[in-house]
Design an enzyme around this catalytic site. Structure first.
Site, PDB file in Angstrom:
ATOM      1  N   GLU A  88       0.918  -0.920  -0.030  1.00  0.00           N
ATOM      2  CA  GLU A  88       0.097  -0.005   0.074  1.00  0.00           C
ATOM      3  C   GLU A  88       0.972   1.035   0.066  1.00  0.00           C
ATOM      4  OE1 GLU A  88      -3.592  -2.042   2.531  1.00  0.00           O
ATOM      5  OE2 GLU A  88      -2.519  -0.372   3.388  1.00  0.00           O
ATOM      6  N   PRO A  89       0.154   2.431  -0.116  1.00  0.00           N
ATOM      7  CA  PRO A  89       1.123   3.634  -0.390  1.00  0.00           C
ATOM      8  C   PRO A  89       1.679   4.008   0.957  1.00  0.00           C
ATOM      9  CG  PRO A  89      -0.857   4.040  -1.509  1.00  0.00           C
ATOM     10  CD  PRO A  89      -1.146   2.879  -0.711  1.00  0.00           C
TER      11      PRO A  89
ATOM     12  N   THR B 201       2.454  -6.182  -9.282  1.00  0.00           N
ATOM     13  CA  THR B 201       2.724  -6.771 -10.581  1.00  0.00           C
ATOM     14  C   THR B 201       1.708  -7.369 -11.056  1.00  0.00           C
ATOM     15  OG1 THR B 201       4.965  -6.959  -9.577  1.00  0.00           O
ATOM     16  CG2 THR B 201       4.293  -8.539 -11.324  1.00  0.00           C
TER      17      THR B 201
ATOM     18  N   GLU C 231       8.574 -17.332  -2.413  1.00  0.00           N
ATOM     19  CA  GLU C 231       8.590 -16.068  -3.230  1.00  0.00           C
ATOM     20  C   GLU C 231      10.186 -15.524  -3.143  1.00  0.00           C
ATOM     21  OE1 GLU C 231       6.900 -11.444  -3.320  1.00  0.00           O
ATOM     22  OE2 GLU C 231       6.299 -12.936  -2.040  1.00  0.00           O
ATOM     23  N   ARG C 232      10.915 -15.614  -2.122  1.00  0.00           N
ATOM     24  CA  ARG C 232      12.267 -15.114  -2.080  1.00  0.00           C
ATOM     25  C   ARG C 232      13.015 -16.047  -2.749  1.00  0.00           C
ATOM     26  NH1 ARG C 232      10.614 -13.326   4.331  1.00  0.00           N
ATOM     27  NH2 ARG C 232       9.856 -11.096   3.230  1.00  0.00           N
TER      28      ARG C 232
ATOM     29  N   GLN D 103      30.119  -2.219 -17.509  1.00  0.00           N
ATOM     30  CA  GLN D 103      31.343  -1.352 -17.527  1.00  0.00           C
ATOM     31  C   GLN D 103      32.421  -1.753 -18.750  1.00  0.00           C
ATOM     32  OE1 GLN D 103      31.834   1.344 -15.881  1.00  0.00           O
ATOM     33  NE2 GLN D 103      33.711   1.818 -16.897  1.00  0.00           N
TER      34      GLN D 103
ATOM     35  N   THR E 210      12.947  -6.145   1.438  1.00  0.00           N
ATOM     36  CA  THR E 210      14.107  -5.318   1.176  1.00  0.00           C
ATOM     37  C   THR E 210      15.441  -6.174   1.702  1.00  0.00           C
ATOM     38  OG1 THR E 210      13.764  -3.835   3.323  1.00  0.00           O
ATOM     39  CG2 THR E 210      12.784  -3.126   1.237  1.00  0.00           C
TER      40      THR E 210
END
Length: 376
Positions: free
Chosen positions: A126-127, A157, A241-242, A335, A364
């Protein structure tokens, strides 16, 4: 052959690779410009048996295991087909329905997901809440045999394409994490609206959206599992999921490493191939060594998951290490491509940008570290 995969997995890989080469890779750059993958691709994937491959055949799935799912994830990652939302649809949404749905729910929704007629999404973020799922504000109040849902979700998603959404909401707001439920909402339900397709710096072909729920009325028969048990369901499924994210990260490293080796062999500067400079060879050698170490650990996690032994801590460590390494090495690979690495027609540039979100979604880096730290 890697020991974690059987012969049937590798045969499936050949089928997946053919499909990607003919139906996805030639068109992915256009889908990035469009910001969405056509629904027809989902139907073709369903007809080929590439969707919901871990769901039993009696519910329309492929009857395979997570090894088959990992093969599909890897092959998409190797060509950086980052807009294809198959893994979330097949390996996150469908398993929730299979694990917690009633027999009627499974027979209603899973065959359509497997055929690509339904496209699945899960509405968690959510926001005001990201990784802190117990703080979601979307509510579902009970009125007789219905729930009435109100709230807003973001960063979803498959959000634009989705015709079936698992909504994480509070059915008992005063209970915190013990008041969360999972409720399925289908596209076309009055009050359910899709907001704008969000513009992202990466994953540009993936339709990521806001979703809005304004007095959305659904039957209690659309709840997955028990009322107020949703948070525990989420915690059980987040390990897979991870792992999905870790599998993609390592396959991305390997695919982009192979491309970079070939590029540095072909590209000449100062009269010799870039690969012939010691700096380039050493960077590539170091990348190969790190990739092999990551591969061994992630393959071990796949093997443990196939035995139903993968813990949330194992999955957190796999995601944390694999995605950090992916971001580091893809920067080195870009690079070595020089200015061409920054051009959109070269896959490495897109892969580099797309990789950044891997350290954010699914929890995260900081959340992964917190999970691991609790075991110290």
């Amino acid at each position: 052959m890697r020991s974690v995969f059987r012969e049937d997995h590798e045969l499936f890989r050949e089928q997946v690779r053919r499909f990607i080469e003919s139906e996805i890779a030639p068109f992915h750059q256009q889908w990035e410009k469009d910001g969405i993958v056509p629904k027809a691709v989902w139907l073709r994937a369903g007809a080929e048996g590439l969707l919901c491959c871990t769901i039993p055949e009696e519910y329309g799935g492929g009857g395979g295991d997570f090894g088959h799912a990992a093969v599909l994830i890897e092959e998409l990652a190797r060509v950086n087909a980052s807009g294809i939302g198959f893994p979330l649809h097949s390996d996150i949404v469908a398993p929730y329905i299979y694990a917690y749905g009633t027999e009627e729910q499974k027979r209603e929704w899973l065959p359509k997901l497997a055929r690509g007629e339904h496209i699945g999404a899960i509405a968690m973020t959510e926001p005001g809440t990201g990784s802190d799922l117990k703080s979601v504000r979307t509510t579902a109040r009970r009125e007789g045999n219905d729930y009435v849902i109100n709230g807003q979700k973001t960063f979803i998603t498959n959000g634009q394409n989705a015709s079936l959404v698992i909504v994480v909401c509070k059915t008992a707001p005063d209970l915190g994490s013990k008041g969360v439920s999972l409720i399925v909402v289908e596209d076309g339900t009055p009050g359910f609206a899709k907001g704008r397709k969000l513009e992202k710096i990466g994953l540009r072909a993936q339709d990521t959206s806001e979703l809005f729920f304004d007095e959305v009325r659904v039957s209690v028969t659309q709840r997955l599992g028990e009322e107020n048990a949703g948070f525990s369901y989420l915690m059980r499924e987040l390990a897979q999921e991870r792992l999905v994210i870790a599998v993609r990260a390592v396959a991305s490293i390997e695919g982009m490493l192979d491309r970079t080796i070939q590029y540095t062999r072909d590209r000449k500067v100062f009269g010799q191939a870039i690969f012939d400079f010691q700096n380039a060879r050493f960077k590539l050698a170091h990348a190969r060594a790190k990739a092999e170490m990551a591969r061994v650990y992630v393959d071990d996690c796949i093997a443990r998951h196939l035995r139903r032994e993968l813990s949330p801590v194992d999955a957190a460590m796999a995601k944390l290490n694999a995605t950090e390494l992916q971001n580091q090495l893809l920067d080195d690979f870009l690079q070595l491509h020089g200015g061409y690495g920054y051009m959109s027609e070269y896959v490495i540039g897109g892969a580099w940008v797309d990789a950044r979100v891997m350290r954010i979604y699914g929890g995260t880096d900081e959340i992964m570290k917190e999970i691991i730290a609790r075991t110290l």
